[in-house]
Design a protein around this motif. Structure first.
Motif, PDB file in Angstrom:
ATOM      1  N   PHE A  30      13.320  -3.274   6.255  1.00 30.13           N
ATOM      2  CA  PHE A  30      13.720  -4.677   6.136  1.00 30.13           C
ATOM      3  C   PHE A  30      13.349  -5.216   4.752  1.00 30.13           C
ATOM      4  O   PHE A  30      14.114  -5.977   4.158  1.00 30.13           O
ATOM      5  CB  PHE A  30      13.078  -5.539   7.236  1.00 30.13           C
ATOM      6  N   TYR A  31      12.199  -4.837   4.242  1.00 35.49           N
ATOM      7  CA  TYR A  31      11.759  -5.292   2.922  1.00 35.49           C
ATOM      8  C   TYR A  31      12.692  -4.764   1.828  1.00 35.49           C
ATOM      9  O   TYR A  31      13.075  -5.488   0.916  1.00 35.49           O
ATOM     10  CB  TYR A  31      10.319  -4.840   2.669  1.00 35.49           C
ATOM     11  N   LEU A  41       5.759   0.152  10.863  1.00 33.30           N
ATOM     12  CA  LEU A  41       5.667   0.021   9.408  1.00 33.30           C
ATOM     13  C   LEU A  41       6.943   0.497   8.729  1.00 33.30           C
ATOM     14  O   LEU A  41       7.401  -0.102   7.759  1.00 33.30           O
ATOM     15  CB  LEU A  41       4.450   0.788   8.884  1.00 33.30           C
ATOM     16  N   ARG A  42       7.537   1.556   9.251  1.00 37.22           N
ATOM     17  CA  ARG A  42       8.797   2.047   8.674  1.00 37.22           C
ATOM     18  C   ARG A  42       9.904   0.984   8.788  1.00 37.22           C
ATOM     19  O   ARG A  42      10.704   0.806   7.874  1.00 37.22           O
ATOM     20  CB  ARG A  42       9.231   3.343   9.353  1.00 37.22           C
ATOM     21  N   LYS A  46       0.841  -1.206   0.000  1.00 35.89           N
ATOM     22  CA  LYS A  46       0.000   0.000   0.000  1.00 35.89           C
ATOM     23  C   LYS A  46       0.874   1.253   0.000  1.00 35.89           C
ATOM     24  O   LYS A  46       0.574   2.228  -0.688  1.00 35.89           O
ATOM     25  CB  LYS A  46      -0.915   0.017   1.226  1.00 35.89           C
ATOM     26  N   VAL A  47       1.953   1.208   0.781  1.00 33.07           N
ATOM     27  CA  VAL A  47       2.829   2.379   0.869  1.00 33.07           C
ATOM     28  C   VAL A  47       3.685   2.529  -0.383  1.00 33.07           C
ATOM     29  O   VAL A  47       3.744   3.608  -0.982  1.00 33.07           O
ATOM     30  CB  VAL A  47       3.733   2.294   2.126  1.00 33.07           C
ATOM     31  N   LEU A  48       4.345   1.452  -0.806  1.00 33.87           N
ATOM     32  CA  LEU A  48       5.307   1.553  -1.904  1.00 33.87           C
ATOM     33  C   LEU A  48       4.653   1.590  -3.285  1.00 33.87           C
ATOM     34  O   LEU A  48       5.102   2.335  -4.156  1.00 33.87           O
ATOM     35  CB  LEU A  48       6.304   0.391  -1.830  1.00 33.87           C
ATOM     36  N   LYS A  49       3.622   0.776  -3.513  1.00 29.85           N
ATOM     37  CA  LYS A  49       3.035   0.692  -4.853  1.00 29.85           C
ATOM     38  C   LYS A  49       1.834   1.622  -5.035  1.00 29.85           C
ATOM     39  O   LYS A  49       1.629   2.183  -6.099  1.00 29.85           O
ATOM     40  CB  LYS A  49       2.629  -0.753  -5.147  1.00 29.85           C
ATOM     41  N   ASN A  50       1.037   1.776  -3.979  1.00 26.04           N
ATOM     42  CA  ASN A  50      -0.165   2.616  -4.095  1.00 26.04           C
ATOM     43  C   ASN A  50       0.081   4.041  -3.616  1.00 26.04           C
ATOM     44  O   ASN A  50      -0.840   4.856  -3.624  1.00 26.04           O
ATOM     45  CB  ASN A  50      -1.323   2.001  -3.305  1.00 26.04           C
ATOM     46  N   ALA A 107      -0.793   2.920   8.732  1.00 27.59           N
ATOM     47  CA  ALA A 107      -0.646   2.525  10.138  1.00 27.59           C
ATOM     48  C   ALA A 107      -1.919   2.829  10.921  1.00 27.59           C
ATOM     49  O   ALA A 107      -2.390   2.001  11.702  1.00 27.59           O
ATOM     50  CB  ALA A 107       0.555   3.223  10.762  1.00 27.59           C
ATOM     51  N   LYS A 108      -2.482   3.988  10.708  1.00 30.42           N
ATOM     52  CA  LYS A 108      -3.697   4.377  11.427  1.00 30.42           C
ATOM     53  C   LYS A 108      -4.868   3.490  11.029  1.00 30.42           C
ATOM     54  O   LYS A 108      -5.668   3.065  11.869  1.00 30.42           O
ATOM     55  CB  LYS A 108      -4.014   5.846  11.148  1.00 30.42           C
TER      56      LYS A 108
END
Length: 175
Positions: A46-47, A40-41, A18-22, A30-31
């Protein structure tokens, strides 16, 4: 026994996508999922550093003293944040490094050494004193006899107290 994981692999991967692609902001994801954005950060770092394998749960690991020293030196030398140090050295939690820093500050290198956990493998048994070949003196014999008589006397007193308590109990029961 498998380690209990709060967030499973698919959930973490979904949040990261959701963060990287969307292009949804970290704080929004997170909320929406009811957890702290710093978590999440860490997952994202790590990803990015290890790929999808970086999100898999890890077994509890014992780190060597030299590894701990190396991590602490690199943090100081390169001014790494705890989050970055966790990612670079593949340490699952910042709390681990914080603990190492406290121990090093308080105890030096000896604080970083691995200490055995749990009960000792064998109990220490107090051995009875070996009897000497010399015969006891008259005084020693009398002291031993006094000690055994005191024990016998204490035992008889306990027995009498128990008998009296039982008799009183029986008397109370009978109307």
């Amino acid at each position: 026994m498998e380690k209990r994981v709060k967030y499973d692999y698919e959930f973490k991967l979904g949040c990261i996508n959701k963060v990287l692609k969307n292009n949804i902001p970290v704080y929004s994801v997170a909320k929406e999922n009811n957890f702290d954005e710093s978590t999440l950060r860490v997952w994202i770092k790590f990803y990015q550093y290890y790929g999808a394998e970086g999100l898999l749960p890890r077994k509890k690991q014992n780190y060597s003293t030299t590894f701990k020293q190396h991590v602490l030196r690199e943090i100081k030398k390169k001014s790494l944040s705890l989050r970055d140090a966790c990612v670079v050295f593949n340490i699952p939690s910042q709390a681990v490094i914080i603990q190492w820093q406290k121990r090093y500050k308080d105890q030096g290198n000896s604080g970083l050494e691995c200490k055995p956990k749990g009960r000792p493998k064998s109990m220490t048994i107090k051995r009875a004193k070996k009897k000497s070949d010399k015969p006891l003196t008259r005084e020693e014999e009398l002291l031993l006899e006094i000690e055994s008589l005191k024990c016998e006397n204490a035992l008889l007193k306990k027995y009498n107290a128990l008998v009296q308590a039982a008799e009183i109990k029986n008397l109370k029961r009978k109307p």
